[in-house]
Scaffold this motif. Structure first.
Motif, PDB file in Angstrom:
ATOM      1  N   VAL A 108       7.310 -12.146   4.336  1.00 38.54           N
ATOM      2  CA  VAL A 108       6.876 -10.904   3.715  1.00 38.54           C
ATOM      3  C   VAL A 108       7.527 -10.708   2.348  1.00 38.54           C
ATOM      4  N   THR A 109       8.819 -10.940   2.244  1.00 36.26           N
ATOM      5  CA  THR A 109       9.493 -10.722   0.968  1.00 36.26           C
ATOM      6  C   THR A 109       8.929 -11.632  -0.106  1.00 36.26           C
ATOM      7  N   GLU A 110       8.642 -12.891   0.249  1.00 36.55           N
ATOM      8  CA  GLU A 110       8.046 -13.805  -0.715  1.00 36.55           C
ATOM      9  C   GLU A 110       6.749 -13.230  -1.276  1.00 36.55           C
ATOM     10  N   LYS A 111       5.903 -12.717  -0.399  1.00 36.06           N
ATOM     11  CA  LYS A 111       4.623 -12.168  -0.837  1.00 36.06           C
ATOM     12  C   LYS A 111       4.816 -10.923  -1.676  1.00 36.06           C
ATOM     13  N   ILE A 112       5.772 -10.083  -1.295  1.00 35.00           N
ATOM     14  CA  ILE A 112       6.000  -8.848  -2.033  1.00 35.00           C
ATOM     15  C   ILE A 112       6.593  -9.140  -3.405  1.00 35.00           C
ATOM     16  N   VAL A 113       7.505 -10.107  -3.485  1.00 29.78           N
ATOM     17  CA  VAL A 113       8.047 -10.496  -4.785  1.00 29.78           C
ATOM     18  C   VAL A 113       6.931 -10.976  -5.705  1.00 29.78           C
ATOM     19  N   ARG A 114       5.971 -11.704  -5.152  1.00 29.10           N
ATOM     20  CA  ARG A 114       4.867 -12.217  -5.960  1.00 29.10           C
ATOM     21  C   ARG A 114       3.923 -11.125  -6.428  1.00 29.10           C
ATOM     22  N   LEU A 115       3.664 -10.141  -5.570  1.00 29.29           N
ATOM     23  CA  LEU A 115       2.533  -9.249  -5.782  1.00 29.29           C
ATOM     24  C   LEU A 115       2.888  -7.822  -6.174  1.00 29.29           C
ATOM     25  N   ALA A 116       4.116  -7.396  -5.951  1.00 27.84           N
ATOM     26  CA  ALA A 116       4.455  -5.994  -6.206  1.00 27.84           C
ATOM     27  C   ALA A 116       4.353  -5.658  -7.690  1.00 27.84           C
ATOM     28  N   ASP A 117       3.817  -4.490  -7.978  1.00 30.17           N
ATOM     29  CA  ASP A 117       3.725  -4.018  -9.353  1.00 30.17           C
ATOM     30  C   ASP A 117       5.034  -3.412  -9.840  1.00 30.17           C
ATOM     31  N   VAL A 118       5.991  -3.220  -8.942  1.00 24.65           N
ATOM     32  CA  VAL A 118       7.288  -2.638  -9.292  1.00 24.65           C
ATOM     33  C   VAL A 118       8.377  -3.662  -9.020  1.00 24.65           C
ATOM     34  N   PRO A 119       9.572  -3.470  -9.598  1.00 20.93           N
ATOM     35  CA  PRO A 119      10.668  -4.409  -9.336  1.00 20.93           C
ATOM     36  C   PRO A 119      11.009  -4.503  -7.851  1.00 20.93           C
ATOM     37  N   VAL A 120      11.457  -5.691  -7.445  1.00 25.22           N
ATOM     38  CA  VAL A 120      11.886  -5.935  -6.065  1.00 25.22           C
ATOM     39  C   VAL A 120      13.324  -6.428  -6.094  1.00 25.22           C
ATOM     40  N   LEU A 121      14.200  -5.734  -5.382  1.00 25.51           N
ATOM     41  CA  LEU A 121      15.605  -6.112  -5.297  1.00 25.51           C
ATOM     42  C   LEU A 121      15.855  -6.790  -3.956  1.00 25.51           C
ATOM     43  N   SER A 122      16.269  -8.067  -4.003  1.00 27.77           N
ATOM     44  CA  SER A 122      16.550  -8.842  -2.792  1.00 27.77           C
ATOM     45  C   SER A 122      18.056  -8.888  -2.560  1.00 27.77           C
ATOM     46  N   VAL A 123      18.473  -8.509  -1.347  1.00 30.84           N
ATOM     47  CA  VAL A 123      19.889  -8.423  -0.999  1.00 30.84           C
ATOM     48  C   VAL A 123      20.136  -9.268   0.238  1.00 30.84           C
ATOM     49  N   LYS A 124      21.136 -10.126   0.191  1.00 31.20           N
ATOM     50  CA  LYS A 124      21.379 -11.046   1.302  1.00 31.20           C
ATOM     51  C   LYS A 124      21.957 -10.331   2.516  1.00 31.20           C
ATOM     52  N   ALA A 125      21.526 -10.805   3.689  1.00 26.87           N
ATOM     53  CA  ALA A 125      22.008 -10.236   4.939  1.00 26.87           C
ATOM     54  C   ALA A 125      23.500 -10.449   5.122  1.00 26.87           C
ATOM     55  N   ASP A 183       0.837  -1.202   0.000  1.00 29.81           N
ATOM     56  CA  ASP A 183       0.000   0.000   0.000  1.00 29.81           C
ATOM     57  C   ASP A 183       0.875   1.257   0.000  1.00 29.81           C
ATOM     58  N   TYR A 184       1.932   1.247   0.803  1.00 22.74           N
ATOM     59  CA  TYR A 184       2.825   2.411   0.856  1.00 22.74           C
ATOM     60  C   TYR A 184       3.490   2.629  -0.500  1.00 22.74           C
ATOM     61  N   ALA A 185       3.922   1.535  -1.124  1.00 24.10           N
ATOM     62  CA  ALA A 185       4.564   1.642  -2.432  1.00 24.10           C
ATOM     63  C   ALA A 185       3.611   2.256  -3.446  1.00 24.10           C
ATOM     64  N   ASP A 186       2.356   1.855  -3.400  1.00 23.64           N
ATOM     65  CA  ASP A 186       1.364   2.373  -4.345  1.00 23.64           C
ATOM     66  C   ASP A 186       1.048   3.839  -4.071  1.00 23.64           C
ATOM     67  N   GLU A 187       0.860   4.178  -2.813  1.00 24.74           N
ATOM     68  CA  GLU A 187       0.478   5.545  -2.455  1.00 24.74           C
ATOM     69  C   GLU A 187       1.596   6.551  -2.705  1.00 24.74           C
ATOM     70  N   ASN A 188       2.844   6.108  -2.671  1.00 23.82           N
ATOM     71  CA  ASN A 188       3.977   7.020  -2.810  1.00 23.82           C
ATOM     72  C   ASN A 188       4.710   6.859  -4.137  1.00 23.82           C
ATOM     73  N   ALA A 189       4.067   6.216  -5.109  1.00 19.69           N
ATOM     74  CA  ALA A 189       4.637   6.064  -6.457  1.00 19.69           C
ATOM     75  C   ALA A 189       6.064   5.518  -6.403  1.00 19.69           C
ATOM     76  N   ILE A 190       6.257   4.471  -5.594  1.00 21.67           N
ATOM     77  CA  ILE A 190       7.572   3.855  -5.460  1.00 21.67           C
ATOM     78  C   ILE A 190       7.932   3.121  -6.752  1.00 21.67           C
ATOM     79  N   ASP A 191       9.180   3.284  -7.198  1.00 22.64           N
ATOM     80  CA  ASP A 191       9.661   2.645  -8.429  1.00 22.64           C
ATOM     81  C   ASP A 191      10.381   1.327  -8.165  1.00 22.64           C
ATOM     82  N   LEU A 192      10.926   1.155  -6.964  1.00 22.12           N
ATOM     83  CA  LEU A 192      11.720  -0.036  -6.640  1.00 22.12           C
ATOM     84  C   LEU A 192      11.627  -0.311  -5.156  1.00 22.12           C
ATOM     85  N   ILE A 193      11.401  -1.573  -4.792  1.00 20.69           N
ATOM     86  CA  ILE A 193      11.428  -2.005  -3.394  1.00 20.69           C
ATOM     87  C   ILE A 193      12.705  -2.809  -3.181  1.00 20.69           C
ATOM     88  N   VAL A 194      13.463  -2.467  -2.150  1.00 19.68           N
ATOM     89  CA  VAL A 194      14.704  -3.167  -1.834  1.00 19.68           C
ATOM     90  C   VAL A 194      14.545  -3.835  -0.483  1.00 19.68           C
TER      91      VAL A 194
END
Length: 299
Positions: free
Chosen positions: A128-145, A100-111
């Motif tokens: 959470v990341t699994e769900k966001i990777v599946r559902l996000a309308d914008v690219p999702v960048l996953s970075v290992k801890a 919702d935050y990504a949509d409301e704030n016109a986010i281009d990329l989730i990291v």
């Protein structure tokens, strides 16, 4: 492939979102976001979500919000001087709040940060990341801890392609990144020989698959050139796609993998089967997943 009249405008990463729970995965994600923000003159949004349906970690802050405290805690080893960095706190179901935050704030990329080699269900904030990777309308960048601090770069980008609509979705973000950083894009298409038998060297089926791979490489290369990418290297390999892509990461000394996904059909419909899922879990380098638009999804 999308025709010239249907091409979208090139996506820029002007707004970048980092959901955080204060973990090392969040720290590596923030480092990656800052590195990209410097290249694209982007605003970095740091979001913490108070999950009413589960326990929350104790935050080491005094007076400020968890997100603001996290930004402050990173100041000593992540140079965000001169960048626009905003903090926010939301309450609710975590993945819904992030989307919702990504949509409301016109986010281009989730990291987002991940937890080492423990699998997709042990990502930041549980699944959470699994769900966001599946559902996000914008690219999702996953970075290992467990990525080394301060080593985030995007000089060599690996782009697997099979010519599908999912693969096509990944071309534009790759072109955006590479054209801004003068990165080399390594295009690879894998001829999957797992179920073709032992003697496949002269198989008509293999020839056909190689032809498809050649076309996919050619189409992607042409599109990347249109997007301003100066250096493009191509390869066609044989074998199990997931393992072949891991080998290609090593061969190219890649810093980033960008891979497309298919619409709203879930993690099992990734480009090349479940390859993207496996890459997000185990790739030694960051993985950007890009979901194909619903309109472009093949039924």
């Amino acid at each position: 492939m999308t025709t010239g009249g249907e091409q979208r405008d090139q996506r820029m990463f002007d707004t970048i979102l980092v959901p955080t729970d204060g973990s090392p995965g969040s720290e590596r994600a923030f480092e990656a976001a800052v590195a990209l923000a410097r290249t694209h003159d982007a605003t970095v949004h740091v979001l913490s979500v108070v999950d009413k349906h589960g326990p929350t970690d104790d935050w080491d802050y005094d007076g400020d919000s968890p997100a603001a405290a996290f930004i402050e805690s990173q100041a000593d080893h992540v140079d965000s001087e001169g960048l626009s960095v905003a903090s926010a706190v939301r309450e609710g179901v975590v993945h819904d709040a992030v989307l919702d935050y990504a949509d409301e704030n016109a986010i281009d990329l989730i990291v987002m940060g991940t937890h080492g080699r423990t699998g997709v269900r042990r990502f930041l904030l549980g699944s959470v990341t699994e769900k966001i990777v599946r559902l996000a309308d914008v690219p999702v960048l996953s970075v290992k801890a467990d990525a080394e601090p301060g080593t985030i770069s995007f000089d060599d980008i690996l782009l697997p392609t099979d010519g599908s609509s999912g693969a096509e979705a990944a071309i534009e973000p790759t072109g955006t990144l590479a054209s801004e950083t003068d990165a080399t894009v390594h295009l690879v298409s894998v001829v999957d020989t797992r179920s073709l038998g032992v003697d496949v060297g002269s198989s008509v089926i293999v020839d056909e698959l190689e032809s498809v791979a050649t076309d996919a490489i050619g189409d992607a290369s042409d599109r990347l050139a249109e997007l301003g990418v100066g250096t493009i290297e191509t390869a066609i390999t044989h074998g199990t796609p997931y393992r072949a892509i891991l080998d290609a990461i090593e061969d190219a000394d890649a810093d980033l993998v960008v891979i497309g996904t298919h619409g709203r059909t879930g993690i099992d419909r990734y480009l090349l089967g479940s390859v993207a899922e496996k890459l997000v879990r185990t790739s030694p380098i960051p993985v950007m997943t890009v979901r194909a638009s619903d309109a472009g999804e093949e039924q």
